[in-house]
Design a protein around this motif. Structure first.
Motif, PDB file in Angstrom:
ATOM      1  N   PRO A  71       0.809  -1.227   0.000  1.00  0.00           N
ATOM      2  CA  PRO A  71       0.000   0.000   0.000  1.00  0.00           C
ATOM      3  C   PRO A  71       0.840   1.274   0.000  1.00  0.00           C
ATOM      4  CG  PRO A  71      -0.923  -1.586   1.534  1.00  0.00           C
ATOM      5  CD  PRO A  71       0.399  -2.142   1.094  1.00  0.00           C
ATOM      6  N   ALA A  72       2.122   1.170   0.386  1.00  0.00           N
ATOM      7  CA  ALA A  72       3.007   2.342   0.417  1.00  0.00           C
ATOM      8  C   ALA A  72       3.767   2.552  -0.885  1.00  0.00           C
ATOM      9  CB  ALA A  72       3.997   2.214   1.574  1.00  0.00           C
ATOM     10  N   THR A  73       3.608   1.658  -1.856  1.00  0.00           N
ATOM     11  CA  THR A  73       4.316   1.793  -3.130  1.00  0.00           C
ATOM     12  C   THR A  73       3.814   3.008  -3.885  1.00  0.00           C
ATOM     13  OG1 THR A  73       4.678  -0.595  -3.297  1.00  0.00           O
ATOM     14  CG2 THR A  73       4.782   0.674  -5.337  1.00  0.00           C
ATOM     15  N   ASP A  74       4.754   3.827  -4.375  1.00  0.00           N
ATOM     16  CA  ASP A  74       4.432   5.029  -5.145  1.00  0.00           C
ATOM     17  C   ASP A  74       4.469   4.718  -6.642  1.00  0.00           C
ATOM     18  OD1 ASP A  74       4.105   6.664  -2.960  1.00  0.00           O
ATOM     19  OD2 ASP A  74       5.474   8.207  -3.680  1.00  0.00           O
ATOM     20  N   TYR A  75       3.353   4.985  -7.303  1.00  0.00           N
ATOM     21  CA  TYR A  75       3.225   4.782  -8.748  1.00  0.00           C
ATOM     22  C   TYR A  75       3.141   6.136  -9.450  1.00  0.00           C
ATOM     23  CZ  TYR A  75       1.694   0.063  -7.393  1.00  0.00           C
ATOM     24  OH  TYR A  75       1.610  -1.195  -6.854  1.00  0.00           O
ATOM     25  N   ARG A  76       3.604   6.172 -10.682  1.00  0.00           N
ATOM     26  CA  ARG A  76       3.365   7.363 -11.510  1.00  0.00           C
ATOM     27  C   ARG A  76       1.876   7.405 -11.829  1.00  0.00           C
ATOM     28  NH1 ARG A  76       5.553  10.983 -15.335  1.00  0.00           N
ATOM     29  NH2 ARG A  76       4.331  11.120 -17.251  1.00  0.00           N
ATOM     30  N   LEU A  77       1.202   8.467 -11.411  1.00  0.00           N
ATOM     31  CA  LEU A  77      -0.254   8.527 -11.568  1.00  0.00           C
ATOM     32  C   LEU A  77      -0.687   8.785 -12.995  1.00  0.00           C
ATOM     33  CD1 LEU A  77      -1.525  10.470  -8.420  1.00  0.00           C
ATOM     34  CD2 LEU A  77      -1.186   8.004  -8.748  1.00  0.00           C
ATOM     35  N   ALA A  78       0.226   9.284 -13.850  1.00  0.00           N
ATOM     36  CA  ALA A  78      -0.141   9.658 -15.217  1.00  0.00           C
ATOM     37  C   ALA A  78      -1.330  10.625 -15.137  1.00  0.00           C
ATOM     38  CB  ALA A  78      -0.406   8.419 -16.051  1.00  0.00           C
ATOM     39  N   SER A  79      -2.376  10.400 -15.910  1.00  0.00           N
ATOM     40  CA  SER A  79      -3.433  11.410 -16.015  1.00  0.00           C
ATOM     41  C   SER A  79      -4.329  11.529 -14.786  1.00  0.00           C
ATOM     42  CB  SER A  79      -4.292  11.151 -17.255  1.00  0.00           C
ATOM     43  OG  SER A  79      -3.580  11.511 -18.415  1.00  0.00           O
ATOM     44  N   THR A 239       7.692  11.770 -23.249  1.00  0.00           N
ATOM     45  CA  THR A 239       6.712  12.660 -22.623  1.00  0.00           C
ATOM     46  C   THR A 239       6.549  12.403 -21.123  1.00  0.00           C
ATOM     47  OG1 THR A 239       4.867  11.174 -23.159  1.00  0.00           O
ATOM     48  CG2 THR A 239       5.449  12.833 -24.801  1.00  0.00           C
ATOM     49  N   SER A 240       7.496  11.702 -20.519  1.00  0.00           N
ATOM     50  CA  SER A 240       7.378  11.359 -19.098  1.00  0.00           C
ATOM     51  C   SER A 240       7.862  12.464 -18.161  1.00  0.00           C
ATOM     52  CB  SER A 240       8.152  10.070 -18.790  1.00  0.00           C
ATOM     53  OG  SER A 240       7.559   8.959 -19.407  1.00  0.00           O
ATOM     54  N   ALA A 241       8.410  13.562 -18.686  1.00  0.00           N
ATOM     55  CA  ALA A 241       8.930  14.621 -17.817  1.00  0.00           C
ATOM     56  C   ALA A 241       8.020  15.848 -17.760  1.00  0.00           C
ATOM     57  CB  ALA A 241      10.328  15.040 -18.269  1.00  0.00           C
ATOM     58  N   THR A 242       6.931  15.858 -18.546  1.00  0.00           N
ATOM     59  CA  THR A 242       5.982  16.959 -18.404  1.00  0.00           C
ATOM     60  C   THR A 242       5.232  16.771 -17.086  1.00  0.00           C
ATOM     61  OG1 THR A 242       4.344  15.744 -19.718  1.00  0.00           O
ATOM     62  CG2 THR A 242       5.744  17.339 -20.882  1.00  0.00           C
ATOM     63  N   ARG A 243       4.661  17.856 -16.567  1.00  0.00           N
ATOM     64  CA  ARG A 243       4.224  17.811 -15.172  1.00  0.00           C
ATOM     65  C   ARG A 243       2.709  17.884 -14.994  1.00  0.00           C
ATOM     66  NH1 ARG A 243       7.267  22.679 -12.679  1.00  0.00           N
ATOM     67  NH2 ARG A 243       6.505  23.554 -14.640  1.00  0.00           N
ATOM     68  N   GLY A 244       2.078  18.962 -15.435  1.00  0.00           N
ATOM     69  CA  GLY A 244       0.670  19.172 -15.113  1.00  0.00           C
ATOM     70  C   GLY A 244      -0.269  18.157 -15.694  1.00  0.00           C
ATOM     71  N   SER A 306      -8.892   7.845 -15.212  1.00  0.00           N
ATOM     72  CA  SER A 306      -7.841   6.856 -15.437  1.00  0.00           C
ATOM     73  C   SER A 306      -6.534   7.583 -15.719  1.00  0.00           C
ATOM     74  CB  SER A 306      -8.210   5.951 -16.621  1.00  0.00           C
ATOM     75  OG  SER A 306      -8.511   6.737 -17.762  1.00  0.00           O
ATOM     76  N   GLY A 307      -5.445   6.827 -15.691  1.00  0.00           N
ATOM     77  CA  GLY A 307      -4.139   7.383 -16.011  1.00  0.00           C
ATOM     78  C   GLY A 307      -3.311   6.338 -16.733  1.00  0.00           C
ATOM     79  N   GLU A 308      -2.805   6.687 -17.899  1.00  0.00           N
ATOM     80  CA  GLU A 308      -1.991   5.764 -18.683  1.00  0.00           C
ATOM     81  C   GLU A 308      -0.699   6.460 -19.090  1.00  0.00           C
ATOM     82  OE1 GLU A 308      -3.994   4.002 -21.959  1.00  0.00           O
ATOM     83  OE2 GLU A 308      -5.696   3.297 -20.755  1.00  0.00           O
ATOM     84  N   SER A 309       0.409   5.818 -18.766  1.00  0.00           N
ATOM     85  CA  SER A 309       1.716   6.286 -19.186  1.00  0.00           C
ATOM     86  C   SER A 309       2.526   5.033 -19.478  1.00  0.00           C
ATOM     87  CB  SER A 309       2.361   7.106 -18.064  1.00  0.00           C
ATOM     88  OG  SER A 309       3.647   7.536 -18.418  1.00  0.00           O
ATOM     89  N   ASN A 331       1.866  -0.960 -12.181  1.00  0.00           N
ATOM     90  CA  ASN A 331       3.107  -0.606 -12.883  1.00  0.00           C
ATOM     91  C   ASN A 331       3.322  -1.536 -14.071  1.00  0.00           C
ATOM     92  OD1 ASN A 331       3.591  -2.664 -10.906  1.00  0.00           O
ATOM     93  ND2 ASN A 331       5.802  -2.354 -11.089  1.00  0.00           N
ATOM     94  N   ARG A 332       2.340  -1.541 -14.961  1.00  0.00           N
ATOM     95  CA  ARG A 332       2.398  -2.397 -16.153  1.00  0.00           C
ATOM     96  C   ARG A 332       1.504  -1.787 -17.226  1.00  0.00           C
ATOM     97  NH1 ARG A 332       0.379  -7.859 -13.614  1.00  0.00           N
ATOM     98  NH2 ARG A 332      -0.122  -8.483 -15.733  1.00  0.00           N
ATOM     99  N   ASN A 333       1.766  -2.149 -18.467  1.00  0.00           N
ATOM    100  CA  ASN A 333       1.020  -1.542 -19.565  1.00  0.00           C
ATOM    101  C   ASN A 333      -0.316  -2.232 -19.833  1.00  0.00           C
ATOM    102  OD1 ASN A 333       2.137  -3.927 -20.652  1.00  0.00           O
ATOM    103  ND2 ASN A 333       2.132  -3.067 -22.730  1.00  0.00           N
ATOM    104  N   ASP A 334      -0.589  -3.343 -19.170  1.00  0.00           N
ATOM    105  CA  ASP A 334      -1.799  -4.103 -19.441  1.00  0.00           C
ATOM    106  C   ASP A 334      -2.103  -4.985 -18.218  1.00  0.00           C
ATOM    107  OD1 ASP A 334      -3.768  -4.952 -21.614  1.00  0.00           O
ATOM    108  OD2 ASP A 334      -2.961  -6.893 -20.997  1.00  0.00           O
TER     109      ASP A 334
END
Length: 350
Positions: A71-79, A239-244, A306-309, A331-334
């Motif tokens: 539960p403490a794992t940090d994921y890239r939230l994407a959108s 495109t992984s370094a853009t922020r907003g 949802s968020g997809e990166s 942390n996977r594409n599918d």
């Protein structure tokens, strides 16, 4: 003990039988089997009436070092980031630092003249019509794009897809620019504004807007994609370094605090939350029915996004009337997790 205590508390508050709750949890764990084992994983949170009924990790956050997801794992939230960028704009509107009907060019004067008619409100609900920056990346580019790169590329355009306010088209461009507006209006870097005005007040202590050479992501999950039956690390792309539009990292326990704050005015006023959660545009071009608020999709009784990166697939779905929220970060594409979350939630809604 945390899960058992939460279930016991819920039984007293909601009158749910232990058997039905246990059955719903078993059902959820069955649906999460694809994430279990020595594979890229996920973290799942089910909150009912403010209490966590299911709060656990599945599979691996880091395959190479065999670090399990928790539960403490940090994921890239994407959108999923977009709801935080939208909240930042609404906070600045509450402060009187900007107006939602301001022109984007008022704040970012290097943009072309045609953007005079594009308002912040239109960018918040994807009706601004600005060109997708992803389609403007010069061939052969190898360095990650920054927000200022996006500003320069849009600054060189001569038109949008349609007159602002006349149609819907999902736009990462719009949310990158909104992040830059937050900086102009507040005088703070976007990551610092989010930290001071959202993450710190809500004690989201392990959440941050990630920037290179900045703070390290705690308990970081690395993104993976399946290729020819093998999982390959695919954590970053151009495109992984853009922020907003997608740069926040967070975990399910911190997002539980965010969810709780969306029920009252500790962060956003009643008026701001009503704006965020009201339909401003009809979503088109997607395989589901929805309207769009400010950083939120609206379908029936649900508020969701949802968020997809590359290497990440996430979703948060809220049923405010039923006081139920389900969050799945992976942390996977599918697979894409939206339908999984709807299936997980179904027995908890009865």
């Amino acid at each position: 003990m945390r899960l058992a205590t939460a279930i016991a508390s819920l039984l007293l508050v909601a009158g749910v039988t232990h058997a039905s709750t246990a059955d719903a949890i078993r059902h959820a764990n069955q649906l999460m089997r694809k994430y279990t084992g020595n594979v890229p994983g996920a973290s799942l949170l089910v909150i009912k009436d403010g209490k966590p009924l299911l709060d656990r990790g599945y599979g691996m956050a880091d395959l190479e070092h065999r670090i399990a997801a928790t539960p403490a794992t940090d994921y890239r939230l994407a959108s999923v980031t977009k709801q935080f960028t939208a909240a930042a704009i609404l906070l600045l509107a509450q402060d009187g630092r900007l107006k939602l009907d301001d022109s984007i060019r008022h704040w970012l004067p290097s943009l072309p003249a045609f953007t005079d008619k594009v308002t912040l409100a239109e960018l918040l609900c994807h009706t601004g019509g600005l060109l997708d920056y992803e389609d403007l990346i010069p061939p052969g580019t190898t360095k990650q794009l920054t927000d200022n790169d996006v500003l320069r590329m849009i600054g060189a355009t001569t038109h949008g897809y349609f007159p602002p306010g006349t149609a819907y088209r999902y736009s990462n461009t719009g949310f990158v620019l909104l992040g830059l507006v937050v900086e102009k209006a507040s005088g703070l870097p976007l990551q610092d504004f989010l930290e001071r005005r959202i993450f710190q007040p809500l004690h989201m202590d392990h959440t941050l807007l990630y920037v290179h050479d900045g703070k390290k992501v705690p308990h970081r999950a690395w993104g993976y994609s399946e290729t020819n039956g093998q999982w390959q690390r695919t954590d970053q792309d151009l495109t992984s370094a853009t922020r907003g539009d997608g740069g926040i990292y967070s975990n399910i326990d911190d997002l539980a605090k965010w969810d709780a704050a969306l029920y009252d005015d500790r962060l956003l006023s009643d008026a701001s939350r009503k704006l965020a959660f009201s339909p401003h545009a009809k979503v088109v071009g997607e395989p589901y029915l929805a309207d769009y608020g400010y950083g939120w999709r609206i379908t029936g009784d649900t508020l969701w996004h949802s968020g997809e990166s590359i290497g990440f697939r996430n979703v948060i779905v809220r049923w405010p009337k039923q006081h139920l929220t389900v969050i799945l970060l992976s942390n996977r594409n599918d697979p894409e997790p939206y339908r999984t979350v709807l299936a997980i939630a179904e027995p908890f809604l009865h």
